[in-house]
Scaffold this active site. Sequence first.
Site, PDB file in Angstrom:
ATOM      1  N   THR A 102       0.820  -1.211   0.000  1.00  0.00           N
ATOM      2  CA  THR A 102       0.000   0.000   0.000  1.00  0.00           C
ATOM      3  C   THR A 102       0.854   1.262   0.000  1.00  0.00           C
ATOM      4  O   THR A 102       0.539   2.252  -0.680  1.00  0.00           O
ATOM      5  CB  THR A 102      -0.940   0.012   1.225  1.00  0.00           C
ATOM      6  OG1 THR A 102      -1.829  -1.105   1.133  1.00  0.00           O
ATOM      7  CG2 THR A 102      -1.739   1.302   1.300  1.00  0.00           C
ATOM      8  N   ASP A 128      -8.868   9.882  -4.946  1.00  0.00           N
ATOM      9  CA  ASP A 128     -10.118  10.029  -5.687  1.00  0.00           C
ATOM     10  C   ASP A 128      -9.920  10.006  -7.193  1.00  0.00           C
ATOM     11  O   ASP A 128     -10.816   9.552  -7.922  1.00  0.00           O
ATOM     12  CB  ASP A 128     -10.814  11.344  -5.291  1.00  0.00           C
ATOM     13  CG  ASP A 128     -11.224  11.366  -3.826  1.00  0.00           C
ATOM     14  OD1 ASP A 128     -11.338  10.268  -3.231  1.00  0.00           O
ATOM     15  OD2 ASP A 128     -11.401  12.469  -3.280  1.00  0.00           O
ATOM     16  N   SER A 136      -4.727  -0.959  -3.568  1.00  0.00           N
ATOM     17  CA  SER A 136      -3.352  -1.484  -3.526  1.00  0.00           C
ATOM     18  C   SER A 136      -3.351  -2.995  -3.717  1.00  0.00           C
ATOM     19  O   SER A 136      -2.406  -3.573  -4.267  1.00  0.00           O
ATOM     20  CB  SER A 136      -2.696  -1.143  -2.183  1.00  0.00           C
ATOM     21  OG  SER A 136      -2.672   0.244  -1.983  1.00  0.00           O
ATOM     22  N   ASN A 137      -4.447  -3.634  -3.283  1.00  0.00           N
ATOM     23  CA  ASN A 137      -4.526  -5.090  -3.302  1.00  0.00           C
ATOM     24  C   ASN A 137      -4.640  -5.679  -4.703  1.00  0.00           C
ATOM     25  O   ASN A 137      -4.388  -6.875  -4.893  1.00  0.00           O
ATOM     26  CB  ASN A 137      -5.705  -5.565  -2.447  1.00  0.00           C
ATOM     27  CG  ASN A 137      -5.553  -5.178  -0.999  1.00  0.00           C
ATOM     28  OD1 ASN A 137      -4.532  -4.613  -0.598  1.00  0.00           O
ATOM     29  ND2 ASN A 137      -6.564  -5.479  -0.202  1.00  0.00           N
ATOM     30  N   HIS A 184      32.030 -38.905 -12.237  1.00  0.00           N
ATOM     31  CA  HIS A 184      32.549 -38.901 -10.860  1.00  0.00           C
ATOM     32  C   HIS A 184      33.864 -38.123 -10.761  1.00  0.00           C
ATOM     33  O   HIS A 184      34.688 -38.392  -9.880  1.00  0.00           O
ATOM     34  CB  HIS A 184      32.769 -40.339 -10.338  1.00  0.00           C
ATOM     35  CG  HIS A 184      31.560 -41.201 -10.381  1.00  0.00           C
ATOM     36  ND1 HIS A 184      30.662 -41.290  -9.347  1.00  0.00           N
ATOM     37  CD2 HIS A 184      31.086 -42.013 -11.364  1.00  0.00           C
ATOM     38  CE1 HIS A 184      29.688 -42.126  -9.670  1.00  0.00           C
ATOM     39  NE2 HIS A 184      29.918 -42.579 -10.903  1.00  0.00           N
ATOM     40  N   SER A 314      45.474 -12.442  -8.096  1.00  0.00           N
ATOM     41  CA  SER A 314      45.929 -12.507  -6.715  1.00  0.00           C
ATOM     42  C   SER A 314      46.677 -11.233  -6.356  1.00  0.00           C
ATOM     43  O   SER A 314      47.397 -10.675  -7.183  1.00  0.00           O
ATOM     44  CB  SER A 314      46.842 -13.719  -6.509  1.00  0.00           C
ATOM     45  OG  SER A 314      47.417 -13.706  -5.217  1.00  0.00           O
ATOM     46  N   SER A 315      46.513 -10.817  -5.114  1.00  0.00           N
ATOM     47  CA  SER A 315      47.255  -9.657  -4.616  1.00  0.00           C
ATOM     48  C   SER A 315      48.633 -10.048  -4.108  1.00  0.00           C
ATOM     49  O   SER A 315      49.450  -9.181  -3.791  1.00  0.00           O
ATOM     50  CB  SER A 315      46.466  -8.989  -3.486  1.00  0.00           C
ATOM     51  OG  SER A 315      46.301  -9.907  -2.410  1.00  0.00           O
ATOM     52  N   LYS A 320      49.086 -15.047 -11.401  1.00  0.00           N
ATOM     53  CA  LYS A 320      47.906 -15.896 -11.217  1.00  0.00           C
ATOM     54  C   LYS A 320      46.686 -15.246 -11.869  1.00  0.00           C
ATOM     55  O   LYS A 320      46.441 -14.060 -11.724  1.00  0.00           O
ATOM     56  CB  LYS A 320      47.635 -16.109  -9.726  1.00  0.00           C
ATOM     57  CG  LYS A 320      46.608 -17.210  -9.424  1.00  0.00           C
ATOM     58  CD  LYS A 320      46.550 -17.478  -7.918  1.00  0.00           C
ATOM     59  CE  LYS A 320      45.719 -18.716  -7.619  1.00  0.00           C
ATOM     60  NZ  LYS A 320      44.311 -18.538  -7.977  1.00  0.00           N
ATOM     61  N   GLU A 327      32.942 -17.614 -11.878  1.00  0.00           N
ATOM     62  CA  GLU A 327      32.722 -17.403 -10.446  1.00  0.00           C
ATOM     63  C   GLU A 327      31.583 -16.416 -10.207  1.00  0.00           C
ATOM     64  O   GLU A 327      30.729 -16.635  -9.323  1.00  0.00           O
ATOM     65  CB  GLU A 327      34.002 -16.906  -9.788  1.00  0.00           C
ATOM     66  CG  GLU A 327      35.072 -17.978  -9.654  1.00  0.00           C
ATOM     67  CD  GLU A 327      36.407 -17.448  -9.165  1.00  0.00           C
ATOM     68  OE1 GLU A 327      37.294 -18.283  -8.926  1.00  0.00           O
ATOM     69  OE2 GLU A 327      36.570 -16.211  -9.029  1.00  0.00           O
TER      70      GLU A 327
END
Length: 462
Positions: A102, A128, A136-137, A184, A314-315, A320, A327
Amino acid sequence: MPDDRFRIEHDSMGEVKVPEDALYAAQTQRAVDNFPVSGIRFPRTFIRALGAIKGAAAYVNSELGFLESGVSEAIQAAALEVEQGKHDRHFPVDVFQTGSGTSTNMNANEVIATIASRKLERPVHPNDHVNMGQSSNDVIPTAIHVAAYFEVTETLLPGLDHLHKAIERKASAVDHVVKTGRTHLMDALPIRMSQELSGWAGQIEQGIDRVRGALPRIASLAQGGTAIGTGVNAHKQFGSRVAKRLQEKTRLPFVASKNYFVSLSSQDAAVELSGQMKTVAVSLMKIANDLRWMNSGPQAGLADIALPSLQPGSSIMPGKVNPVIPEAACMVCAQVIGNDSTITVAGQAGNFQLNVMLPVVAHNLLESARLLGNVARLLADKAIEEFTPNEARVSDLVEKNPILVTALNPVIGYEKGAAIAKKAYKEGRKLKDVALEETELTAEELDRLLDSRKMTEGGIAK
């Protein structure tokens, strides 16, 4: 904020201080004050849907003779500005609010009424006039469906189609590559890389079909049911005419619900769509993880392929490089699966004639469609299109694969084959060389029987 930066607005509960430049009024401000929960607002697509609905409602109310044409035109013009995103900063209400939404419906009513009043140079009332024939519903469930249809057809399905085509193109490009299959996570029989990718393409194709299959229920709109589904305060044709107006404006197949009691009390269509998007997320996570495994290495992993190097990985470890796009895709998939759990719980909150978790359904449903569509494109453009097979390594692994002995089973039997496979693996030799020593088969016969390319024939119905 100093007092001179506020104005006083009134509603049925009394006076409220509202920021001077705000297009909204008292009820929106009460919601801002009452729900400082997350800082998460409704997404652009949802506000766009609200604008479209309010504009269609004003058009229909004028058409039915309930709303003066000048007021209707001012509301439609204001609603169009909301639909186009010109006033998004004036929709500050938190997603975690009243379960019917609402607060956000009134936020839209107040913003549109303010803009329309300025255009008309006389008062337009948020309840009005702007909210005429509505509740709202029924507005918020309608907005969920309209916004979801927008997001699915404009972001999700195009993204998935883009990914599907990218996978198919890549499959054609790598059809000549025969690699070691894995079950597997262990070496299995040979497979063409194109066949491996065809599995991914099939998953995405089926996902597209699943999502499309849910859209007819999303196209069914609650508008016209008003407060509890009986349509009180709305003309009997209001819902069907609003749906028709939305259909004309958007060129999407919106229709009035056949049963408003279903559309107000349940969110089953949203739960269904979310479930199909969860399935797509599961598919994307499988594909992303396959890419991560295939790219693993470059020395100590599988190294079937090399994904493009997009950024330092990598830091602390120079040189790397990580599979950042797969990811990111996996994280999106995890989020979508979590969103589906939220929508599932929220879908159960249909107490009697109204579901009271509508805002959280809207937020999670639209986020899932947007994230999946966007990450599908990312996966296509920065992973699938750009990876390169490590052909020499892949070919060498196939030749050393002891599981190739499976092709000799009909000739030498399972037990003899197992012994040859174990010896080849133990001594690090090619299976063909060991089989030449341990069987009476000639080199020519072994070349024919152990032809890895021939072993890959089949698998897809013609």
